[in-house]
Structures are given as structure tokens and as C-alpha cells.
Design a protein around this motif. Sequence first.
Motif, PDB file in Angstrom:
ATOM      1  N   GLY A 171       0.801  -1.218   0.000  1.00 39.14           N
ATOM      2  CA  GLY A 171       0.000   0.000   0.000  1.00 39.14           C
ATOM      3  C   GLY A 171       0.830   1.261   0.000  1.00 39.14           C
ATOM      4  N   VAL A 172       1.772   1.364  -0.939  1.00 35.28           N
ATOM      5  CA  VAL A 172       2.649   2.531  -1.001  1.00 35.28           C
ATOM      6  C   VAL A 172       1.847   3.817  -1.200  1.00 35.28           C
ATOM      7  N   SER A 173       0.797   3.748  -2.025  1.00 33.96           N
ATOM      8  CA  SER A 173       0.050   4.957  -2.369  1.00 33.96           C
ATOM      9  C   SER A 173      -0.703   5.543  -1.187  1.00 33.96           C
ATOM     10  N   PHE A 174      -1.280   4.686  -0.327  1.00 32.16           N
ATOM     11  CA  PHE A 174      -2.068   5.228   0.779  1.00 32.16           C
ATOM     12  C   PHE A 174      -1.380   5.121   2.136  1.00 32.16           C
ATOM     13  N   ASN A 175      -0.251   4.443   2.226  1.00 28.88           N
ATOM     14  CA  ASN A 175       0.496   4.372   3.487  1.00 28.88           C
ATOM     15  C   ASN A 175       1.793   5.178   3.472  1.00 28.88           C
ATOM     16  N   MET A 176       2.377   5.352   2.285  1.00 29.44           N
ATOM     17  CA  MET A 176       3.702   5.963   2.210  1.00 29.44           C
ATOM     18  C   MET A 176       3.765   7.203   1.337  1.00 29.44           C
ATOM     19  N   GLY A 177       2.639   7.616   0.753  1.00 23.89           N
ATOM     20  CA  GLY A 177       2.621   8.853  -0.013  1.00 23.89           C
ATOM     21  C   GLY A 177       2.701   8.707  -1.511  1.00 23.89           C
ATOM     22  N   GLY A 229      13.276 -10.847   1.400  1.00 26.75           N
ATOM     23  CA  GLY A 229      12.187  -9.934   1.673  1.00 26.75           C
ATOM     24  C   GLY A 229      10.842 -10.619   1.529  1.00 26.75           C
ATOM     25  N   CYS A 230       9.857 -10.104   2.248  1.00 23.53           N
ATOM     26  CA  CYS A 230       8.490 -10.607   2.162  1.00 23.53           C
ATOM     27  C   CYS A 230       7.635  -9.574   1.440  1.00 23.53           C
ATOM     28  N   THR A 231       6.594 -10.028   0.772  1.00 26.09           N
ATOM     29  CA  THR A 231       5.692  -9.126   0.061  1.00 26.09           C
ATOM     30  C   THR A 231       4.323  -9.141   0.708  1.00 26.09           C
ATOM     31  N   GLY A 232       3.588  -8.053   0.518  1.00 24.31           N
ATOM     32  CA  GLY A 232       2.291  -7.887   1.151  1.00 24.31           C
ATOM     33  C   GLY A 232       1.120  -8.216   0.239  1.00 24.31           C
ATOM     34  N   ASP A 233      -0.053  -8.013   0.788  1.00 30.91           N
ATOM     35  CA  ASP A 233      -1.319  -8.322   0.130  1.00 30.91           C
ATOM     36  C   ASP A 233      -2.297  -7.253   0.586  1.00 30.91           C
ATOM     37  N   GLY A 234      -3.374  -7.093  -0.125  1.00 31.16           N
ATOM     38  CA  GLY A 234      -4.351  -6.107   0.311  1.00 31.16           C
ATOM     39  C   GLY A 234      -5.236  -5.638  -0.809  1.00 31.16           C
ATOM     40  N   VAL A 235      -5.770  -4.445  -0.637  1.00 34.75           N
ATOM     41  CA  VAL A 235      -6.659  -3.813  -1.600  1.00 34.75           C
ATOM     42  C   VAL A 235      -6.058  -2.454  -1.920  1.00 34.75           C
ATOM     43  N   PRO A 236      -6.000  -2.063  -3.201  1.00 32.28           N
ATOM     44  CA  PRO A 236      -6.445  -2.705  -4.430  1.00 32.28           C
ATOM     45  C   PRO A 236      -5.565  -3.897  -4.832  1.00 32.28           C
ATOM     46  N   ASP A 294       4.717 -10.337  -9.166  1.00 29.88           N
ATOM     47  CA  ASP A 294       5.638  -9.986 -10.253  1.00 29.88           C
ATOM     48  C   ASP A 294       7.058  -9.790  -9.718  1.00 29.88           C
ATOM     49  N   GLY A 295       7.153  -9.181  -8.532  1.00 29.14           N
ATOM     50  CA  GLY A 295       8.471  -8.953  -7.945  1.00 29.14           C
ATOM     51  C   GLY A 295       9.174 -10.244  -7.581  1.00 29.14           C
ATOM     52  N   ILE A 296       8.429 -11.193  -7.036  1.00 28.78           N
ATOM     53  CA  ILE A 296       9.022 -12.483  -6.671  1.00 28.78           C
ATOM     54  C   ILE A 296       9.483 -13.225  -7.924  1.00 28.78           C
ATOM     55  N   ALA A 297       8.708 -13.121  -9.001  1.00 31.16           N
ATOM     56  CA  ALA A 297       9.113 -13.741 -10.264  1.00 31.16           C
ATOM     57  C   ALA A 297      10.406 -13.104 -10.778  1.00 31.16           C
ATOM     58  N   ALA A 298      10.533 -11.782 -10.608  1.00 29.59           N
ATOM     59  CA  ALA A 298      11.704 -11.070 -11.119  1.00 29.59           C
ATOM     60  C   ALA A 298      12.987 -11.466 -10.406  1.00 29.59           C
ATOM     61  N   VAL A 299      12.865 -11.918  -9.145  1.00 30.55           N
ATOM     62  CA  VAL A 299      14.068 -12.357  -8.406  1.00 30.55           C
ATOM     63  C   VAL A 299      14.120 -13.885  -8.311  1.00 30.55           C
ATOM     64  N   GLU A 300      13.458 -14.536  -9.248  1.00 29.52           N
ATOM     65  CA  GLU A 300      13.502 -15.996  -9.383  1.00 29.52           C
ATOM     66  C   GLU A 300      13.064 -16.719  -8.116  1.00 29.52           C
ATOM     67  N   GLY A 301      12.004 -16.187  -7.498  1.00 25.46           N
ATOM     68  CA  GLY A 301      11.417 -16.849  -6.341  1.00 25.46           C
ATOM     69  C   GLY A 301      12.031 -16.471  -5.010  1.00 25.46           C
ATOM     70  N   HIS A 302      12.975 -15.530  -4.990  1.00 23.46           N
ATOM     71  CA  HIS A 302      13.655 -15.175  -3.736  1.00 23.46           C
ATOM     72  C   HIS A 302      12.842 -14.130  -2.968  1.00 23.46           C
ATOM     73  N   GLY A 303      11.670 -14.547  -2.521  1.00 23.06           N
ATOM     74  CA  GLY A 303      10.801 -13.690  -1.735  1.00 23.06           C
ATOM     75  C   GLY A 303       9.711 -14.547  -1.116  1.00 23.06           C
ATOM     76  N   ILE A 304       9.098 -14.040  -0.062  1.00 21.51           N
ATOM     77  CA  ILE A 304       8.050 -14.793   0.639  1.00 21.51           C
ATOM     78  C   ILE A 304       6.762 -13.979   0.605  1.00 21.51           C
ATOM     79  N   PRO A 305       5.736 -14.462  -0.108  1.00 22.54           N
ATOM     80  CA  PRO A 305       4.465 -13.739  -0.145  1.00 22.54           C
ATOM     81  C   PRO A 305       3.634 -14.013   1.107  1.00 22.54           C
ATOM     82  N   PHE A 306       3.062 -12.960   1.661  1.00 20.02           N
ATOM     83  CA  PHE A 306       2.129 -13.093   2.777  1.00 20.02           C
ATOM     84  C   PHE A 306       0.724 -12.766   2.288  1.00 20.02           C
ATOM     85  N   ILE A 307      -0.210 -13.654   2.627  1.00 20.37           N
ATOM     86  CA  ILE A 307      -1.603 -13.496   2.217  1.00 20.37           C
ATOM     87  C   ILE A 307      -2.436 -13.113   3.438  1.00 20.37           C
ATOM     88  N   LYS A 308      -3.366 -12.185   3.258  1.00 21.66           N
ATOM     89  CA  LYS A 308      -4.234 -11.770   4.349  1.00 21.66           C
ATOM     90  C   LYS A 308      -5.241 -12.887   4.684  1.00 21.66           C
TER      91      LYS A 308
END
Length: 340
Positions: A88-94, A117-124, A133-147
Motif C-alpha cells: 500500500g505505497v500509495s495510501f500508506n507511504m505517499g 524480503g516478504c511481500t504484502g497483500d491487500g486492496v487494491p 511480479d516482484g518475486i518472479a523477477a528475483v527468481e522466487g527469492h521472496g516470501i508472499p504473505f496473504i491476508k
Amino acid sequence: MKEVREKAKELMKGYCRVCPVCNGKACAGEVPGMGGLNTASSFRNNVESLAAVQLNMRLIHDAVQPDTSVTVLGIPLSMPVMAAPIGGVSFNMGGGITEEEYVNAILGGCRQQGVIGCTGDGVPPFIIDAGMDGIAAVEGHGIPFIKPWDGEELDQKLDRALASACPAVGMDIDAAGLVTLRKMGRPVSPKTPAQLKAVVDKVHAAGRTFILKGIMTVVDAQLAVEVGADAIVVSNHGGRVLDHTPGAAEVLPEIADAVKGRITVLADGGVRDGFDVIKMLALGADAVLIGRPFSIAAVGGQAEGVAAYLEALRGQLVQAMVLTGCRSVQEAGRHILRGI
């Protein structure tokens, strides 16, 4: 890092003041934003409970070149640190950078420094889109968190996460109280042990490990063990979901005493530097997740900012290990803490 912080302060104006000490006082009640909910006591308790922990300084030993490396859930890390899932960069970080740029900065900077690094989930939906897309770009080197979504949305997003090459999948069950999601009309809720077990079984069937974030009591930690989770994160969601909770560092020792050895124990809340990292390890964590400092580094310097923050963190951790007599992070026990 000074330049990174100045740039972040400019881009996050109105959402984060990039205070010299990130303690939740200036941004109390600013949710959405980077603050803590209502009085922000939970945010402040994270910082204050960790700051109250004191280290025993020892210099008569042979810990001259300490080893900061560790393996967590089968993932080799150069130090016991992960970037917490924040979206939520747009509504949490400006909105000074895009969601995609933020995710790529977190994942890329972490990979460069040998952590994850871990990635977030949410709305939108662009939040999870950017994460996948980011995890794909680093060949799976990331952990997605689902709400902890209600209904089909949970299964659909789990399927998406499991379709990636990620080594683990998380659920930030503490997001069940997020004001932002309530305002957007998207239901999230607590889960029963049976519901969680179904999620764990699905993740295990796909050959991945499962992390449950948002554990603040021994009872919930024991239930996480019972449903088969591979790791828990002791966390109050950065003080953003329930006012007047204790800090993570306050409850971590009793939780670690109850379940460590049966499940990986991670901790998140108030960690700002390498000295905080070693404190959390000594209190019982196997590794830590860090949130807001990574956000500032990513917005202010993108991947290079994240890498610079991690480099500074590593230097502080090494210094703390030398000055407490720890040859490896595994040696950081409660004996290095004053009065505990």
C-alpha cells in the motif's frame, strides 16, 4: 543512509516524518499512513519494550570475527533478518514511488545482501500483483504473505502464491483487524484451528513451508504448532490493529520458552538496528522481521537504499556480537542480557 532518509522524508511527506527515532509518537493514530492505531500505544510498546532490554558487555573471549549467517526454514541468510511484508505505497507511504518499484527495491536489495524480503497483500489488487511480479523477477527469492480473507479470495490468492517459485508462504493473521481493509469493504477475519490446518495442509502439499504472523500469546503459539505451521512471527502488526497490546519483545520470551524447538520462532516489532536484532535473538527469536526502516530505505533509495540499510545493520550486529562475546548468532542467548 543520510541521503536516503532525506529523500524518503521528501517523498513520504504527510505520511511519515522519518523521525530520528521511529517510535510512533509523532504519527499516533495515522492509519492509513505509517503510524499506530488510535493512541499508538502498541507501536510505542514495541519500541519501548525492546529499548528497555540491556546488553551485558564482555570483552574477555575469542569472538573476534563472528558468524552472522543462519538458515531459517531451509533458506540460507547472511544474517537473521527478513524484510516484513508491507504493502500500500500509495495510501500508506505517499506514493512517491510505485508499488512495483517498492517491491522490487525490497526484494532486490535483500537478495543483494544475502537475506530475503516478504511481500504484502491487500486492496487494491495491484498490491498482490506487484508482489507476485516482484518475486518472479528475483527468481522466487521472496516470501508472499496473504491476508486472512474470507471465502474464495483466500484460496485464490494462496493458489497464486503457490504458483510462484517462493520457498515459503505466510499469512499475517494479525491483519484481521486492519482499518484500511474494513474501509474498503473487503472482509478478513480470525481463523479457527481447522481453517488454519486446511491452509497449512495446502501449502505443505505444494512442497512449501508456512509462516503464521501475528502471534502474541502462548496459547496461539501452541495452536500454531498443533495445526502444523512451520514458523510463527511474534508480532502485533506494528501496532496497527489493536491498541494497548504489549510490545513483541515483552511477550517473546514466554512464547519462545513454550514452543521453541517445535516451531521456528520469528519476531517483528520495534527492531531498528543490529543491536535490536541481537536483543530479539537473545529473547528467543531465530530471526527477525523488520518493517518501517525497510520502507524508508526503499522509498528513499530503492534497492540501493535497502542494501545500504542492510549493510549498516550488519555492521551493528557484528559489533554487538563482538562486544557480547557471541561467535555465532546461535550463541546469542539470555546470558548476554542484563537481569534476564
